[in-house]
Structures are given as C-alpha cells and as structure tokens.
Design an enzyme around this catalytic site. Structure first.
Site, short mmCIF file in Angstrom:
data_model
loop_
_atom_site.label_atom_id
_atom_site.label_comp_id
_atom_site.label_asym_id
_atom_site.label_seq_id
_atom_site.Cartn_x
_atom_site.Cartn_y
_atom_site.Cartn_z
N HIS A 131 0.87 -1.18 0.00
CA HIS A 131 0.00 0.00 0.00
C HIS A 131 0.91 1.23 0.00
O HIS A 131 2.03 1.17 0.52
CB HIS A 131 -0.84 -0.05 1.28
CG HIS A 131 -1.90 0.99 1.40
ND1 HIS A 131 -1.64 2.27 1.85
CD2 HIS A 131 -3.22 0.95 1.15
CE1 HIS A 131 -2.77 2.95 1.88
NE2 HIS A 131 -3.75 2.18 1.45
N ASP A 208 2.97 -5.09 7.73
CA ASP A 208 1.78 -4.25 7.60
C ASP A 208 0.58 -5.17 7.79
O ASP A 208 0.23 -5.95 6.89
CB ASP A 208 1.76 -3.57 6.23
CG ASP A 208 0.45 -2.81 5.98
OD1 ASP A 208 -0.50 -2.96 6.77
OD2 ASP A 208 0.38 -2.09 4.96
N LYS A 234 -10.24 -0.84 10.35
CA LYS A 234 -10.37 -2.00 9.46
C LYS A 234 -10.71 -3.27 10.25
O LYS A 234 -10.90 -4.33 9.67
CB LYS A 234 -9.09 -2.20 8.66
CG LYS A 234 -8.86 -1.07 7.63
CD LYS A 234 -7.69 -1.36 6.76
CE LYS A 234 -7.17 -0.14 6.04
NZ LYS A 234 -7.98 0.24 4.86
N CYS A 372 -4.83 2.59 -3.65
CA CYS A 372 -3.60 3.09 -3.02
C CYS A 372 -2.45 2.11 -3.23
O CYS A 372 -1.60 1.95 -2.35
CB CYS A 372 -3.78 3.37 -1.53
SG CYS A 372 -4.97 4.65 -1.19
C1 PLP Z 1 -2.52 -3.07 3.39
C2 PLP Z 1 -2.81 -1.69 3.89
N1 PLP Z 1 -1.84 -0.98 4.48
C3 PLP Z 1 -2.06 0.26 4.95
C4 PLP Z 1 -3.28 0.87 4.83
C5 PLP Z 1 -3.45 2.27 5.36
O1 PLP Z 1 -4.31 2.29 6.43
P1 PLP Z 1 -4.81 3.66 7.07
O2 PLP Z 1 -5.35 4.49 5.95
O3 PLP Z 1 -5.84 3.24 8.05
O4 PLP Z 1 -3.63 4.30 7.74
C6 PLP Z 1 -4.32 0.17 4.22
C7 PLP Z 1 -5.64 0.82 4.04
O5 PLP Z 1 -6.23 0.78 2.98
C8 PLP Z 1 -4.07 -1.14 3.74
O6 PLP Z 1 -5.05 -1.83 3.14
#
Ligand code: PLP
Lengths: 415, 150
Positions: A131, A208, A234, A372
């Site tokens: 991401h 992550d 999430k 993203c």
């Molecule tokens: C795999 C992964 N990492 C990081 C994030 C970022 O999360 P946040 O926007 O809650 O900081 C997301 C959110 O879409 C994600 O799916």
C-alpha cells in the site's frame, strides 16, 4: 436480503448482522450491500457504545491528574492497551504504541528507526504489492538519508517472487517491510518464511497488518516480527486510532517521533529526558475514546472467534470467486495460492469506475480505482480495478446480489 | 434505473466504444495532459490552432465511459470554433453539469453535449465529464501544461 443464514463455518451471520446498525439501512431504495470492508469496516453496537460510554461516563485526560475521574479514564485507556497486547500476543504493553492508524505507525517507524539506524548506501526492502503507506514513508527516508529502496517483485498470479530474496536481501539491508495481506490482490504473503530469511541476516521486519488483523489475526511472538502496524477502523473499530507494535529491544533504542506532553520524564531548557515505553512515542493527548472503542472491537472479534471468522470469509471468497468467474468477460486480478477475502476484477473493457456507479444504483458498495497501490496496477498494466471485499457480516446472498449487479452492468453497456 | 439510463445514454456508450478523433496529431500547436488521480484516468490532447481557430483536435488515453465519451464529443464540438468560443462553451458545459438538480437548465445550444446533463445526478462523476475540458483549457493557456481534476 434474506439473513436467515448460519454460515458453514458456524458463525450466526443473521445475529452478527443485527450487531451492526448501519447494515439495516438502504441505498438508492435497495438494501445496502456493503462489500468494501478492506477499505473500512462497519462498526458493531459494542464499539459504538464503548465510545459513547467513554464520553458520557469516563472522559478526562489521562496520566495527568490526581482525581478519581482521570484515574478511571487512564484505566480505560490502559485497559485497551492490554486488550491489544493480548490480541497480538505481545510480551508487554510497553511494546504497544497507539497511533492514528497504519499510516502513522509506518511513518513513526520510518522516521525514528531511520534516524537511529539508516544512513547513505543502506537499503530498505519492501514488496511490489505494498500500500502507498508502506512505500512513501520509506521513499521520504531514502531522500533524507541517501539510502535506497528495493522491491521484491510479484508474479503474474500475485505471489511474491521469493527466489529473488537471496539477491535482494543483503548486508546493506536495514529493514524489510512487507504487507501481510494485500488489499489490492488479496494475497496472503509468506511472512513467517520471509522473517526467517531476514533474521538469518540480522535484518528486522515490519509487517503491515492492516488487512491481516481483521481476517487472520497476528501472533507477533509466533511470527517473530519486529514491528507490526494496523488500523482500528479496518477491524470494526473507530477511525483515527491504530497501533504500532515493536519489540522492546528495538523501541528502546529508537528516538522519539514527536515531542510534546506525556512523552517526557523531565524537561528543562538545557536537557529533556524521555518517558519510558510506550509513552515515549505518544506525544500529546491521543484518541482516548478511540483506543477504548478499539479495545471493544478486538473483544468483539475475539468473542466471535477469529478462526470462525476466517472460515466464514474463506467460504465467501470461494463462493464469490466461483460466481464471478461465471460472468462473461470478467477477469479476476490476483490468483495467489493463498488469499484473504478480497476479489479484485475487471469486467471486459468496461472501466471499473462505470462498474462502481452502476452497482451503487443497486445499493452495492465496492471500491474502484488503484486501491492506493499504483505499482500493483502498473504491474498488471491496468489503470484500475473493481474490488469486492468481505467482512464477517457478509453473506452468500450479497455475493449473489453482486453477481446480478454485474450482469446489469453488462446489460447497460450492451455487452 | 432512470438516472442510470440518463447517465449511460446511447450517444455516450457509442462514443466510449468508438471515440472520434482518437489519435495523436502531428504538428499540434498546443497539447496537454489531463489526469484524474481518483480513478487513474489519463488523457493527452492535441490541438492545431490557426488564426485563433481550432482547426484540428485529437486525443488519446484511458478512462471510464464518461471521460472518454466526453473527450470524444468535445473534439467534435470545438472543432472549427475560436478558442474564445471553446472556452465559453466549457463554462456553460460546467454549469450544465454542476447546477442544482431541481433546476432544469436549458440544454439548448449544447447539441450532442446535452447528453451529459444526466451526470448532474452523479456528483462524483462530474470530474470524469470535465477532464477533457480542463485539459483543453490548460493546453490552450500553456501549450504543454498538464491539468488535474484534483
Ligand atoms: C494493506 C494496507 N496498508 C495500509 C493501509 C493504510 O491504512 P490507514 O489508511 O488506516 O492508515 C491500508 C488501508 O487501505 C491497507 O489496506
């Protein structure tokens, strides 16, 4: 939508759905079919109530005052930290840092770890399916220090090319960052093996866990990861609260990320000494109610049982993969050996944005775009995909609604 | 389903499938790149302006049905117009898409562009329909500038 289902996994989905007030609303005159839980999850009554109760009965600033109310607020907040510790099986609450979410957790790590351990010529190793939040903070660090970002590639199916690890993991590598479950492809990465390889070379690993915490859970001691980042929103908790887990042996060697109140032991204009872990990394007043409600969310998930949730979602993934594969022209992007409940797809040459708009008219919420994860889109030469993702409250009937909606898309486009 | 059929009218589907003037132009006097970060749409516009008049115009790129059809129909609409006329048409077109949905705007004088009045019911899609126009605007202004919907 009929919700008289008890899933094959033994989860009473009808009862579970009643726990989520939002799921009973409609959209464009249809029952809401929410298939975007990888983006953010809906919240159960228990979480909404925990937040509400904090403000009604417990609200005061924490760690700062001598009166009873502040003690209760502190107990609620620190109780939530203990709930998180138990959920990820950390050794100590000193290893649990509250943040705003995955993004802030990774920025904290990149800044603080970077300052202590990364210099020009060093390398940070990530994967091709990260991401943006696990790419950009490292790029910023590389710009600051002259370090280099390297990337483990992905194959056509959506698995990491682990054979390249030998070449990419070198004595220059200072840290490996890997997404446990890809939000764009659904791939469950072999993080335990990866951590084993990295540790053999003395390299720490950040996992992550944004997508794995709600679907698989993470045992940080079993995985032996050095850092873990995840977001409350999430995993059925509130937005604006998240966690950075770090092994105490690392966190204790890292400098503070932000300066301010609560993170100090003593301050004078000549010298400031920092507070103990985890306060050292929690400058300023945090999201107190959010942390308490996150604790409630984790308790809710634990109450239902992660194995049962995982089995239910595996059934939905299996069923959705079968149903969507029947639709003419539909191509699933991401066919990894092991997947979590995410189905990314393209429908002929119809743009995902158009698919999303038409499904929305049927009350069906899916994500469309690059998720993203633009490098993943580039890897498969796609501008975007449509993505359905499932949570513990979704049903096979909702998958059927999605399939019917997609046939309507084909109809509109005369395909 | 009526809002949907208003959005995806026959003309739009047709121009999505077979976009007109879908080519790069050699000898373009102006060009621009448009980008919609939200959905990844990207388009390159080529314009030949001579004596203040748009003589030739072409585009290439990827995008959703709305953005592709809008680019295609725009090229048809502005060819032969002066640059001022094209800019004025953009302003009116923008109003057509963003005006309050309970006020019926006069679709007269829009020709085929009137098919985009259905976009009004879909605020998140307005950017798709105006991407080509924003790109034209920045191409005419700068010649090589890039436009973004964000
Ligand atoms: C795999 C992964 N990492 C990081 C994030 C970022 O999360 P946040 O926007 O809650 O900081 C997301 C959110 O879409 C994600 O799916």
């Amino acid at each position: 939508m009929s919700t008289t289902v008890t899933s094959a996994a033994g989860l009473d989905v009808a009862a579970v759905r009643r726990d989520f007030p939002l799921l009973s609303r409609t959209a464009h005159g249809h029952p809401l079919v929410y298939l975007d839980s990888a983006n953010t999850t809906q919240k159960p009554e228990a979480v909404i109530r925990a937040s509400d109760r904090f403000y009604r009965e417990q609200n005061a600033n924490i760690h700062r005052s001598t009166y009873r109310l502040s003690e209760e607020a502190t107990a609620a907040y620190e109780g939530a930290r203990e709930t998180v510790r138990r959920f990820v099986n950390a050794r100590s609450t000193r290893e649990i840092v509250f943040t705003r979410g995955t993004t802030e957790s990774i920025n904290l790590l990149a800044t603080s770890f970077g300052q202590a351990f990364v210099k020009a010529g060093d390398e940070i190793l990530i994967t091709g399916m990260e991401h943006h939040s696990n790419i950009v903070p490292w790029q910023l660090l590389c710009e600051r220090t002259g370090a280099r970002l390297r990337v483990i590639p992905i194959d056509d199916r959506g698995d990491l090319v682990m054979d390249d690890l030998g070449r990419l993991l070198t004595e220059k590598t200072k840290l490996v960052g890997v997404v446990h479950v890809s939000n764009a492809l659904g791939t469950i990465n072999p993080v335990k093996a990866l951590i084993g390889y990295a540790h053999a070379k003395g390299v720490p690993v950040l996992v992550d866990g944004a997508q794995s915490i709600p679907h698989l859970g993470v045992d940080v001691q079993a995985l032996d990861c050095d850092f873990l980042a995840f977001s409350g929103h999430k995993v059925y908790g509130p937005t604006g609260i998240g966690v950075l887990y770090g092994k105490e042996s690392w966190l204790s060697k890292m400098p503070p990320y932000q300066g301010g109140g609560d993170m100090i032991a003593s301050v004078s204009f000549e010298k400031t000494t920092y507070a103990e872990l985890p306060a050292k990394f929690e400058a300023g007043t945090g999201n107190l109610a959010g942390a308490v409600a996150l604790g409630a969310a984790l308790d809710y998930v634990t109450g239902l049982g992660l194995p049962r949730i995982a089995a239910h979602e595996a059934d939905l993934l299996f069923y959705a993969t079968a149903r969507l594969s029947e639709i003419p022209g539909l191509r699933i992007i991401g066919r990894a050996r092991e997947k979590a409940s995410v189905v990314s797809f393209v429908l002929g040459d119809i743009h995902p944005h158009d698919v999303g708009t038409i499904l929305d008219q049927e009350g069906i919420c899916i994500r469309t775009g690059h998720h993203c994860a633009q490098p993943v889109m580039t890897r498969y030469d796609l501008p975007a995909t449509a993505r359905a993702s499932f949570g513990l409250y979704n049903t096979r009937e909702e998958v059927d609604a999605l399939a019917a909606g997609l046939r309507k898309v084909l109809e509109v486009f005369g395909a | 389903m009526t809002a949907l059929t208003d959005l995806y009218q026959e003309v739009i589907l047709d121009h999505n499938k077979s976009p007109r003037n879908f080519r790069a132009l050699e000898g373009a006097t102006h060009s621009g790149i448009g980008h919609n970060p939200l959905c990844g749409d990207q388009l390159t516009l080529y314009v030949v302006v001579d004596g203040g008049v748009i003589r030739e115009i072409g585009f290439q790129g990827k995008g959703c049905a709305i953005s592709k059809a809008s680019a295609s129909l725009m090229t048809e609409a502005v060819k032969g117009k002066t640059t001022e006329e094209a800019e004025a048409l953009f302003t009116r077109f923008h109003d057509l898409l963003t005006g309050p949905s309970d006020v019926k705007t006069d679709a007269k004088g829009f020709g085929k562009l009137a098919v985009f009045s259905g976009v009004r019911e879909f605020p998140v899609r307005v950017k798709c329909a105006t991407l080509a126009w924003h790109t034209l605007h920045s191409a005419l202004a700068g010649g090589g500038a890039s436009a973004s919907t964000e």
